[in-house]
Design an enzyme around this catalytic site. Structure first.
Site, mmCIF file in Angstrom:
data_model
loop_
_atom_site.group_PDB
_atom_site.id
_atom_site.type_symbol
_atom_site.label_atom_id
_atom_site.label_comp_id
_atom_site.label_asym_id
_atom_site.label_seq_id
_atom_site.Cartn_x
_atom_site.Cartn_y
_atom_site.Cartn_z
ATOM 1 N N ASN A 170 10.519 5.250 1.834
ATOM 2 C CA ASN A 170 9.268 5.871 1.413
ATOM 3 C C ASN A 170 8.261 4.870 0.851
ATOM 4 O O ASN A 170 7.060 5.140 0.805
ATOM 5 C CB ASN A 170 9.521 6.988 0.398
ATOM 6 N N HIS A 171 8.725 3.680 0.439
ATOM 7 C CA HIS A 171 7.815 2.642 -0.055
ATOM 8 C C HIS A 171 7.487 1.600 1.019
ATOM 9 O O HIS A 171 7.045 0.491 0.683
ATOM 10 C CB HIS A 171 8.428 1.940 -1.265
ATOM 11 N N HIS B 216 17.368 7.728 4.531
ATOM 12 C CA HIS B 216 16.693 7.538 3.246
ATOM 13 C C HIS B 216 16.240 8.898 2.738
ATOM 14 O O HIS B 216 15.258 9.462 3.237
ATOM 15 C CB HIS B 216 15.503 6.592 3.447
ATOM 16 N N ASP C 298 19.565 -0.316 -1.452
ATOM 17 C CA ASP C 298 18.204 -0.663 -1.865
ATOM 18 C C ASP C 298 18.170 -1.862 -2.826
ATOM 19 O O ASP C 298 18.743 -1.805 -3.911
ATOM 20 C CB ASP C 298 17.543 0.513 -2.582
ATOM 21 N N GLU D 166 13.349 -1.822 0.637
ATOM 22 C CA GLU D 166 12.091 -1.134 0.368
ATOM 23 C C GLU D 166 11.635 -1.209 -1.087
ATOM 24 O O GLU D 166 10.479 -0.894 -1.377
ATOM 25 C CB GLU D 166 12.173 0.319 0.831
ATOM 26 N N ASN D 167 12.505 -1.623 -2.003
ATOM 27 C CA ASN D 167 12.103 -1.783 -3.408
ATOM 28 C C ASN D 167 12.125 -3.249 -3.834
ATOM 29 O O ASN D 167 12.163 -3.552 -5.021
ATOM 30 C CB ASN D 167 13.033 -0.997 -4.330
ATOM 31 N N HIS E 55 18.181 5.463 -1.208
ATOM 32 C CA HIS E 55 17.047 5.992 -1.977
ATOM 33 C C HIS E 55 17.404 6.379 -3.404
ATOM 34 O O HIS E 55 16.592 6.180 -4.304
ATOM 35 C CB HIS E 55 16.388 7.186 -1.281
ATOM 36 N N HIS F 63 19.848 5.212 -5.351
ATOM 37 C CA HIS F 63 20.208 4.003 -6.105
ATOM 38 C C HIS F 63 21.530 4.104 -6.870
ATOM 39 O O HIS F 63 21.850 3.192 -7.647
ATOM 40 C CB HIS F 63 19.089 3.611 -7.091
#
Length: 275
Positions: free
Chosen positions: A67-68, A154, A8, A39-40, A179, A181
């Site tokens: 999820n983001h 994820h 991520d 995604e982040n 997810h 991290h």
């Protein structure tokens, strides 16, 4: 075949680490495919088209989300333009975008890249990832429909990730968790020949709380009250990921190694690929 996956990417610091390090990794290790979880990437929450295109320019072939996926509203539109930008495959029917892509590499081989999202302690709660992924694996079996299969799972809990790895064992080249991290130390090749890692870690500043500036997460734990929006930490980032080499005949893993460069964590280069 050589595969590189980067965990991520969190905020500006993570993006800068990827754009700084990835061109050199491609030149040094000559991977057939590079996948980046983005995604982040947009201030910690989602991704923009500009950031996505920047990852491609740096050397990524596919970008996965999580999820983001749609925190940046523009993603609902531009994801349709890019078949190599993947949201979870188990998002309910009607969601924009796609969760799997069959990617042609420069060497002429084909890699099925997929992302799925777990359902334990994570929101939104999507459809069951196990049958969703099984359908994709059956439609494009390893060694017949493609030369390798890479799955980004994820999820929040290590138990769900481990169960998913064993579920895919023998049918995927790599199952790698994202997810949480934090890079785990359990990289291994499962009995059926699938390379597995519970979490690849993040590309971000580890002087933080999972990539975010420390003050706001700390006060939320201490006082149970949010004061402001969490912001990504902006110190030097560690680029975290994993490298896998597969058997050209079977698509199963021959080698898996952690990859960490820069920032605060101990460096880990891919020793078998060092010239």
């Amino acid at each position: 075949m050589r595969l590189i996956f980067l965990g991520d990417v969190v905020g500006r610091s993570g993006r800068e680490a990827v754009t700084r390090e990835l061109p050199g990794l491609r030149a040094r290790y000559r991977p057939d495919l590079v996948v980046v979880n983005g995604e982040n990437a947009a201030h910690g929450f989602g991704i923009t088209e500009e950031i996505f295109l920047g990852f491609l320019a740096a050397g990524a072939d596919v970008v996965t989300l999580g999820n983001h996926s749609f925190d940046q509203r523009e993603a609902l539109v531009f994801i349709e333009r890019h078949p190599n930008l993947l949201r979870p495959v188990n998002w309910p029917a009607g969601c924009p975008g796609r969760g799997a892509a069959l990617v042609d590499t420069a060497s002429g081989r084909r890699v099925l890249v997929m992302q799925a999202m777990g359902r334990v302690m994570i929101e939104p709660v999507l459809d069951d990832p196990f049958p969703a992924v099984a359908r994709e694996l059956e439609a494009c079996p390893l060694g017949l429909g493609c030369d390798a299969v890479l799955v980004d799972f994820h999820a929040e809990t290590s138990s769900e990730k481990m169960a998913f790895g064993h579920f895919c064992d023998g049918r995927a080249s790599l199952v790698v968790g994202t997810h949480t991290h934090v890079p785990t130390a359990d990289h291994q090749i499962l009995p059926g020949g699938t390379a597995y890692l519970t979490d690849a870690g993040m590309c971000g500043d580890y002087d933080s709380v999972i990539g975010m500036e420390k003050a706001e997460p700390l006060q939320r734990f201490l006082r149970k009250l949010p004061v402001e929006r969490m912001r990504p930490a902006e110190g030097p980032a560690t680029l975290c990921g994993v490298a896998v080499e597969t058997d050209d005949r079977t698509g199963k893993a021959l080698m898996i190694a952690p990859l960490r460069l820069g920032g605060r964590l101990a460096e880990a280069r891919v020793a078998p690929w060092e010239g």
